[in-house]
Design an enzyme around this catalytic site. Structure first.
Site, PDB file in Angstrom:
ATOM      1  N   CYS A 159      82.716  53.576  14.977  1.00  0.00           N
ATOM      2  CA  CYS A 159      83.540  52.671  14.182  1.00  0.00           C
ATOM      3  C   CYS A 159      84.339  51.761  15.115  1.00  0.00           C
ATOM      4  CB  CYS A 159      84.457  53.463  13.288  1.00  0.00           C
ATOM      5  SG  CYS A 159      85.511  54.510  14.225  1.00  0.00           S
ATOM      6  N   ARG A 214      80.307  47.474  14.052  1.00  0.00           N
ATOM      7  CA  ARG A 214      80.346  48.845  14.572  1.00  0.00           C
ATOM      8  C   ARG A 214      80.340  49.908  13.487  1.00  0.00           C
ATOM      9  NH1 ARG A 214      82.228  49.031  19.954  1.00  0.00           N
ATOM     10  NH2 ARG A 214      82.839  51.189  19.625  1.00  0.00           N
ATOM     11  N   TRP A 238      82.382  54.227  10.434  1.00  0.00           N
ATOM     12  CA  TRP A 238      80.988  54.666  10.305  1.00  0.00           C
ATOM     13  C   TRP A 238      81.084  56.184  10.338  1.00  0.00           C
ATOM     14  CZ3 TRP A 238      77.199  57.540  12.691  1.00  0.00           C
ATOM     15  CH2 TRP A 238      75.881  57.264  12.319  1.00  0.00           C
ATOM     16  N   ASN A 296      88.105  56.380  16.829  1.00  0.00           N
ATOM     17  CA  ASN A 296      86.670  56.151  16.996  1.00  0.00           C
ATOM     18  C   ASN A 296      86.149  57.265  17.887  1.00  0.00           C
ATOM     19  OD1 ASN A 296      84.866  54.017  19.254  1.00  0.00           O
ATOM     20  ND2 ASN A 296      84.048  55.168  17.550  1.00  0.00           N
ATOM     21  N   GLY A 297      85.177  57.998  17.390  1.00  0.00           N
ATOM     22  CA  GLY A 297      84.593  59.061  18.205  1.00  0.00           C
ATOM     23  C   GLY A 297      84.369  60.317  17.399  1.00  0.00           C
ATOM     24  N   GLU A 333      58.684  47.971  18.388  1.00  0.00           N
ATOM     25  CA  GLU A 333      59.878  47.174  18.125  1.00  0.00           C
ATOM     26  C   GLU A 333      59.736  46.394  16.809  1.00  0.00           C
ATOM     27  OE1 GLU A 333      62.743  47.328  19.189  1.00  0.00           O
ATOM     28  OE2 GLU A 333      63.643  45.436  18.581  1.00  0.00           O
ATOM     29  N   LYS A 363      62.209  46.893  13.634  1.00  0.00           N
ATOM     30  CA  LYS A 363      62.979  45.776  13.068  1.00  0.00           C
ATOM     31  C   LYS A 363      62.785  45.719  11.559  1.00  0.00           C
ATOM     32  CE  LYS A 363      64.523  44.737  15.911  1.00  0.00           C
ATOM     33  NZ  LYS A 363      65.642  45.567  16.277  1.00  0.00           N
ATOM     34  N   GLU A 388      64.577  48.697   9.832  1.00  0.00           N
ATOM     35  CA  GLU A 388      66.040  48.604   9.942  1.00  0.00           C
ATOM     36  C   GLU A 388      66.626  47.658   8.907  1.00  0.00           C
ATOM     37  OE1 GLU A 388      67.744  48.820  14.431  1.00  0.00           O
ATOM     38  OE2 GLU A 388      66.179  47.351  14.139  1.00  0.00           O
ATOM     39  N   HIS A 441      41.819  58.234  13.365  1.00  0.00           N
ATOM     40  CA  HIS A 441      42.056  59.661  13.629  1.00  0.00           C
ATOM     41  C   HIS A 441      43.091  60.232  12.666  1.00  0.00           C
ATOM     42  CE1 HIS A 441      39.531  59.675  17.167  1.00  0.00           C
ATOM     43  NE2 HIS A 441      40.070  58.506  17.473  1.00  0.00           N
ATOM     44  N   LYS A 460      76.060  49.362  15.260  1.00  0.00           N
ATOM     45  CA  LYS A 460      75.466  48.682  16.414  1.00  0.00           C
ATOM     46  C   LYS A 460      75.537  49.506  17.694  1.00  0.00           C
ATOM     47  CE  LYS A 460      74.495  44.443  18.384  1.00  0.00           C
ATOM     48  NZ  LYS A 460      73.078  44.569  18.036  1.00  0.00           N
TER      49      LYS A 460
HETATM   50  N1  GLU Z   1      84.800  61.003  13.361  1.00  0.00           N
HETATM   51  C1  GLU Z   1      85.538  59.982  12.654  1.00  0.00           C
HETATM   52  C2  GLU Z   1      85.168  59.945  11.192  1.00  0.00           C
HETATM   53  O1  GLU Z   1      84.165  60.431  10.757  1.00  0.00           O
HETATM   54  C3  GLU Z   1      85.352  58.620  13.295  1.00  0.00           C
HETATM   55  C4  GLU Z   1      83.965  58.112  13.169  1.00  0.00           C
HETATM   56  C5  GLU Z   1      83.447  57.161  14.237  1.00  0.00           C
HETATM   57  O2  GLU Z   1      84.032  56.870  15.235  1.00  0.00           O
HETATM   58  O3  GLU Z   1      82.330  56.685  14.062  1.00  0.00           O
HETATM   59  O4  GLU Z   1      85.899  59.406  10.425  1.00  0.00           O
END
Ligand code: GLU
Length: 598
Positions: free
Chosen positions: A2, A27, A75, A99-100, A471, A475, A478, A494, A593
């Site tokens: 995110c 993101r 995300w 984020n993380g 690729e 594309k 996606e 095959h 992304k």
């Molecule tokens: N782990 C956090 C959540 O699920 C942040 C998500 C992220 O950084 O993508 O809200």
């Protein structure tokens, strides 16, 4: 995954936060929120969906006096896409955006039994953990104590109720401090605040930034002073500039990027010394994820075809596999990491593994402030400019271009091609911009109309066309959500041919003269089962009109860049198909992304 932002200064915080968040939407975009300080109270506003929804929610409140706040576009990794799980999270006196991924959040949760949690997120547990160490005036101490207990990755933007400052800290995911005139920004990426300032400092792991009327950075109990950097990224470059979608704009930018790459890596009649010389090594490992992995396969393909011998070989690996398998390393091994963002979690972990083994590392990256750009021994900039559309086009193009140059450099250095041959190849590189323009100017709408309603589309090819198929097919899925597979044309009979029935679209790529006849035989097999055949071919390979229902022809060029023209045709075809299916082209569902989680 995110995007996080923070602001403190003289402007209205909510307006700045929303503007910055829009630039980070690439993101993640399943939900969003901001927290601003109004009359010493923290007010949190969140919404499910994209930033437009958040802007509507925010417009219901009068937040005209707030000049400090944090924001988030999510995300989801922990917990569904709901209002409760959206950030910012507020626990006690602490409000934060994250984020993380916190790997030990369950352990933390168990220890924090005095708190009642509203969300399923790991982030809310971090918020509570900081609050549990906070005594009303030890902000830095509380952040330090809490983060020392975390396992995983984080970039945090934090505000404390009653304290008019903004705090940030990061580990294994990016965080940048933007420095304006009497105003400061925190963001996952510099593009967020380009509208306001081009000056910035990249924060390193576990540095804490405290921002009030000025800023201080601390690392392990000491205040530290870091150099302020300046970016020449242009906001215009990061905007749509009249194109209907970023994707279309970015496909068109490939014309200019090929010029930039040429002038950086080729000096009239020789390779620039900025290119890495592979001939010093005996083994080259390429490592990447998604399209970056696909681009690295182009290098492997040409090295296998022209350069492999008993003492030299190359392999391409998915980073998610590479980091968990055993490798033999010595000074004769070079590892090359390919990543647009320079933050891709699996690729970064593989790079760190190689650095710790003492093996030479190269990063082919677009974002030069990224962790990979700073940690790799050598860096090859992609020069693609900000890529906003989540599905890469110009990023892949640039990676694949650099891969071809690296192989050609190796061939030249080892005497596999002479100067005359090299110069004739360079001539083709010079003509690339005009050839790209020819590919872009073709009509893809007609072909798209004939296939966009299908639920399954197959790509086939041989030789390098297999790798372009990877690729092309990626594309398509996606951005259009059509199920698509790429099949080595020789593999069709095959097994996969069982899937071909009346009107199943089969897109055949034909850029390898030596195997074209074989692929045409496979097209015939598919056609006999009722396939609707689209051929994307180079000018000099002819296909019987009866075999091809739709024929796209790209100009003939040198084989090291022929794939670039083929892939641009695939990008445009995917774009038109997705447009007809009314998909959200720049922000496809479930994607992000920069994949900064495993
Ligand atoms: N782990 C956090 C959540 O699920 C942040 C998500 C992220 O950084 O993508 O809200």
């Amino acid at each position: 995954m995110c995007g996080i932002v923070g602001y403190t200064g003289k402007r209205n915080a909510k307006d700045v936060l929303i503007t910055c968040l829009r630039m980070l939407e690439y993101r993640g975009y399943d939900s969003a929120g901001i927290a601003v300080v109004e009359n010493n109270k923290v007010r949190v506003i969140k919404s499910v969906g994209k930033i437009d929804n958040l802007e509507q929610s925010v417009s219901r409140y009068d937040l005209s006096t707030s000049t400090i706040g944090i924001g988030h576009t999510r995300w989801a990794t922990h917990g569904k896409v709901t209002l409760e799980n959206a950030h910012p999270h507020k626990v006690g006196k602490v409000t934060l955006v994250h984020n993380g991924v916190i790997e030990n959040y369950k352990e933390i949760d168990e220890k924090l039994n005095k708190y009642e949690f509203k969300s399923e997120t790991d982030s809310e547990r971090v918020c509570a953990l900081i609050d549990s160490f906070y005594n009303g005036h030890n902000e830095i101490e509380a952040i330090k104590k809490a983060t020392s207990l975390l396992k995983g990755s984080y970039a945090l933007g934090i505000i404390f109720e009653g304290n008019n400052k903004l705090y940030g800290i990061k580990k294994d995911t990016p965080l940048v401090l933007g420095i304006g005139t009497n105003e400061y920004f925190l963001a996952s990426d510099i593009s967020a605040f380009l509208k306001y300032t081009k000056e910035y400092i990249v924060l390193d792991d576990n540095e804490i930034v405290e921002i009030g009327n000025s800023f201080n950075i601390y690392y392990e109990d000491k205040q530290i002073y870091k150099k302020i950097e300046y970016t020449d990224y242009d906001l215009e470059e990061a905007m749509k500039n009249g194109y209907e979608h970023y994707m279309l704009k970015e496909i068109n930018e490939q014309i200019d990027i090929s010029r930039k790459l040429y002038s950086k890596y080729i000096n009239d009649d020789n390779f620039s010394d900025k290119l890495i010389d592979f001939s010093k090594y005996k083994r080259i490992d390429f490592i990447g994820c998604g399209s970056a992995y696909n681009a690295s396969l182009i290098a492997k393909y040409f090295i296998d075809k022209y350069c492999t011998n008993a003492n030299f070989y190359c392999n391409s690996y998915m980073a998610s596999e590479y980091r968990y398998t055993n490798h033999y390393f010595d000074k004769d091994v070079l590892t090359v990491f390919v990543s647009q963002s320079g933050e891709t979690a699996d690729t970064l972990a593989s790079l760190r593994m190689c650095n710790s083994e003492g093996v030479d590392t190269v990063a082919i990256v677009n974002v030069l402030t990224s962790t990979m750009a700073r940690e790799a021994k050598y860096v090859l900039p992609m020069l693609a400019g900000p890529e906003i559309c989540v599905a890469t086009t110009k990023g892949y193009f640039s990676q694949s271009y650099i891969c071809s140059l690296l192989v050609l450099n190796l061939m030249y250095k080892t005497g596999l091609i002479d100067k005359d041959k090299l110069l004739s190849i360079f001539d083709e590189f010079k003509k690339l911009p005009e050839n790209i323009e020819k590919v872009i100017n073709q009509d893809y709408k007609k072909v798209a109309k004939s296939i966009y309603k299908s639920e399954d589309i197959y790509y086939i090819g041989r030789g390098i066309d297999i790798y372009s198929s990877f690729e092309g097919s990626l594309k398509l899925k996606e951005i259009s959500y059509i199920h698509s597979e790429c099949i080595g044309a020789g593999e069709l009979k095959h097994g996969p041919i069982a899937l071909i029935s009346k009107d199943t679209p089969v897109i055949a790529l034909l850029s390898e003269f030596s195997v074209a006849e074989k692929t045409i035989n496979n097209i015939n097999e598919a056609k006999s089962r009722g396939a609707y055949v689209v051929t994307i071919r180079k000018e000099s390979i002819n296909v019987d009109k009866k075999l091809s229902d739709c024929d796209i022809v790209v100009p003939l060029t040198n084989e090291f860049i022929q794939n670039l023209l083929i892939i641009i045709a695939c990008q445009l075809l995917s774009y038109e198909v997705a447009k007809l299916r009314k998909c959200d082209i720049d922000k496809p569902r479930n994607l992000s992304k920069s994949v900064t989680v495993e």
